[in-house]
Design an enzyme around this catalytic site. Structure first.
Site, PDB file in Angstrom:
ATOM      1  N   GLU A  97       0.180   9.033  -1.710  1.00  0.00           N
ATOM      2  CA  GLU A  97      -0.023   8.277  -0.463  1.00  0.00           C
ATOM      3  C   GLU A  97      -1.516   8.122  -0.179  1.00  0.00           C
ATOM      4  OE1 GLU A  97       0.955   6.360   1.605  1.00  0.00           O
ATOM      5  OE2 GLU A  97       2.910   6.761   2.451  1.00  0.00           O
ATOM      6  N   ASP A 111      -0.261   9.734   8.729  1.00  0.00           N
ATOM      7  CA  ASP A 111      -0.617   9.521  10.128  1.00  0.00           C
ATOM      8  C   ASP A 111       0.384  10.315  10.975  1.00  0.00           C
ATOM      9  OD1 ASP A 111      -1.149   8.287  12.617  1.00  0.00           O
ATOM     10  OD2 ASP A 111      -1.812   6.467  11.634  1.00  0.00           O
ATOM     11  N   PHE A 125      -9.614   3.925  13.234  1.00  0.00           N
ATOM     12  CA  PHE A 125      -8.943   2.917  12.408  1.00  0.00           C
ATOM     13  C   PHE A 125      -9.783   2.670  11.158  1.00  0.00           C
ATOM     14  CE2 PHE A 125      -6.909  -0.700  10.808  1.00  0.00           C
ATOM     15  CZ  PHE A 125      -5.676  -0.820  11.423  1.00  0.00           C
ATOM     16  N   ASP A 178      -5.699  -1.393   4.846  1.00  0.00           N
ATOM     17  CA  ASP A 178      -5.904  -2.756   5.376  1.00  0.00           C
ATOM     18  C   ASP A 178      -5.963  -2.812   6.894  1.00  0.00           C
ATOM     19  OD1 ASP A 178      -3.071  -2.203   5.782  1.00  0.00           O
ATOM     20  OD2 ASP A 178      -2.907  -4.320   6.281  1.00  0.00           O
ATOM     21  N   ARG A 191      -8.636  -4.379   1.874  1.00  0.00           N
ATOM     22  CA  ARG A 191      -8.138  -3.363   0.939  1.00  0.00           C
ATOM     23  C   ARG A 191      -9.095  -3.151  -0.239  1.00  0.00           C
ATOM     24  NH1 ARG A 191      -2.744  -2.075   2.256  1.00  0.00           N
ATOM     25  NH2 ARG A 191      -1.482  -3.780   3.062  1.00  0.00           N
TER      26      ARG A 191
HETATM   27  C1  PRP Z   1       0.587   3.460   5.854  1.00  0.00           C
HETATM   28  C2  PRP Z   1       0.412   4.547   4.805  1.00  0.00           C
HETATM   29  C3  PRP Z   1       1.680   5.339   4.926  1.00  0.00           C
HETATM   30  C4  PRP Z   1       2.020   5.195   6.384  1.00  0.00           C
HETATM   31  C5  PRP Z   1       1.570   6.421   7.096  1.00  0.00           C
HETATM   32  O1  PRP Z   1       1.293   2.410   5.283  1.00  0.00           O
HETATM   33  O2  PRP Z   1       0.249   4.023   3.521  1.00  0.00           O
HETATM   34  O3  PRP Z   1       2.703   4.832   4.108  1.00  0.00           O
HETATM   35  O4  PRP Z   1       1.320   4.068   6.905  1.00  0.00           O
HETATM   36  O5  PRP Z   1       1.938   6.355   8.449  1.00  0.00           O
HETATM   37  P1  PRP Z   1       2.874   7.436   9.125  1.00  0.00           P
HETATM   38  O6  PRP Z   1       2.420   8.790   8.652  1.00  0.00           O
HETATM   39  O7  PRP Z   1       2.629   7.223  10.596  1.00  0.00           O
HETATM   40  O8  PRP Z   1       4.293   7.142   8.748  1.00  0.00           O
HETATM   41  P2  PRP Z   1       1.429   0.984   5.999  1.00  0.00           P
HETATM   42  O9  PRP Z   1       2.707   0.956   6.793  1.00  0.00           O
HETATM   43  O10 PRP Z   1       0.166   0.664   6.744  1.00  0.00           O
HETATM   44  O11 PRP Z   1       1.633  -0.017   4.770  1.00  0.00           O
HETATM   45  P3  PRP Z   1       0.606  -0.446   3.603  1.00  0.00           P
HETATM   46  O12 PRP Z   1       0.342   0.799   2.775  1.00  0.00           O
HETATM   47  O13 PRP Z   1       1.367  -1.470   2.832  1.00  0.00           O
HETATM   48  O14 PRP Z   1      -0.648  -0.989   4.232  1.00  0.00           O
END
Ligand code: PRP
Length: 174
Positions: free
Chosen positions: A99, A103, A152, A159, A165
């Site tokens: 990952e 978050d 952020f 992104d 990215r």
């Molecule tokens: C981001 C990151 C994780 C998720 C983490 O993906 O890559 O998958 O958010 O957030 P959380 O711990 O609150 O669940 P995102 O949804 O932004 O998609 P992307 O990687 O395609 O930009």
């Protein structure tokens, strides 16, 4: 093009590269004698995956998953939908979820439970970035690159509205 501008570099490319060398070395040591399946969570983790796998000395296959939280909110709802599933079975395989950032932890919590139900030999998590302040569920990466403040961030795969990215450094948006 998004209107927001970059405020500063939070982690420079050299610092990121050094950390990935360390992570690669530690992971290679821990999985010595085993074969690894790297499960990359699209899209943000692709750059990290590409760099990390080049610092592994154990044999590693890769596969990809894409997930999305339900709802239009920028906050994770905890309800996760699989947009693209793995191509292969993970039964009896040593899996490492790759990952870019943790978050709230909701995405990984769901993923880990989902993948565990498929009877892998083991499951661990490597995250380049961790925002511990934002956590809503108890989940910790087994390997973590950097703990970062609740800002952020974009770049190095991450992104804002699908932009930024490709930035080599991890930057804070203004
Ligand atoms: C981001 C990151 C994780 C998720 C983490 O993906 O890559 O998958 O958010 O957030 P959380 O711990 O609150 O669940 P995102 O949804 O932004 O998609 P992307 O990687 O395609 O930009």
């Amino acid at each position: 093009m998004p209107e927001k501008r970059l405020e500063k570099i939070l982690l420079g490319r050299t610092e990121i590269e050094q950390k990935i060398v360390e992570l690669g070395s530690q992971i290679s040591k821990d999985y010595e004698g085993k074969e690894l399946l790297l499960i990359c969570v699209l899209k943000g983790a692709v750059i990290f995956l590409a760099d990390l796998m080049r610092h592994l000395t154990v044999p590693a296959e890769i596969d990809f998953m894409a997930v999305s939280s339900y709802g239009a909110s920028t906050e994770s709802s905890g309800v996760v939908r699989i947009l693209k599933d793995l191509d292969c079975s993970i039964e009896n395989k040593h899996c490492l979820i790759v990952e870019d950032i943790i978050d709230s932890g909701l995405t990984l919590k769901y993923l880990e439970e989902n993948l565990l139900s498929r009877h892998p030999a083991s499951i661990k998590i490597v995250a380049l970035l961790d925002k511990p302040e934002r956590r809503k569920v108890a989940i910790q990466p087994d390997y973590c690159g950097f703990k970062i403040p609740d800002e952020f961030v974009v770049g190095y795969g991450l992104d804002f509205s699908e932009q930024y990215r490709g930035l080599p450094d991890l930057c804070v948006l203004a």
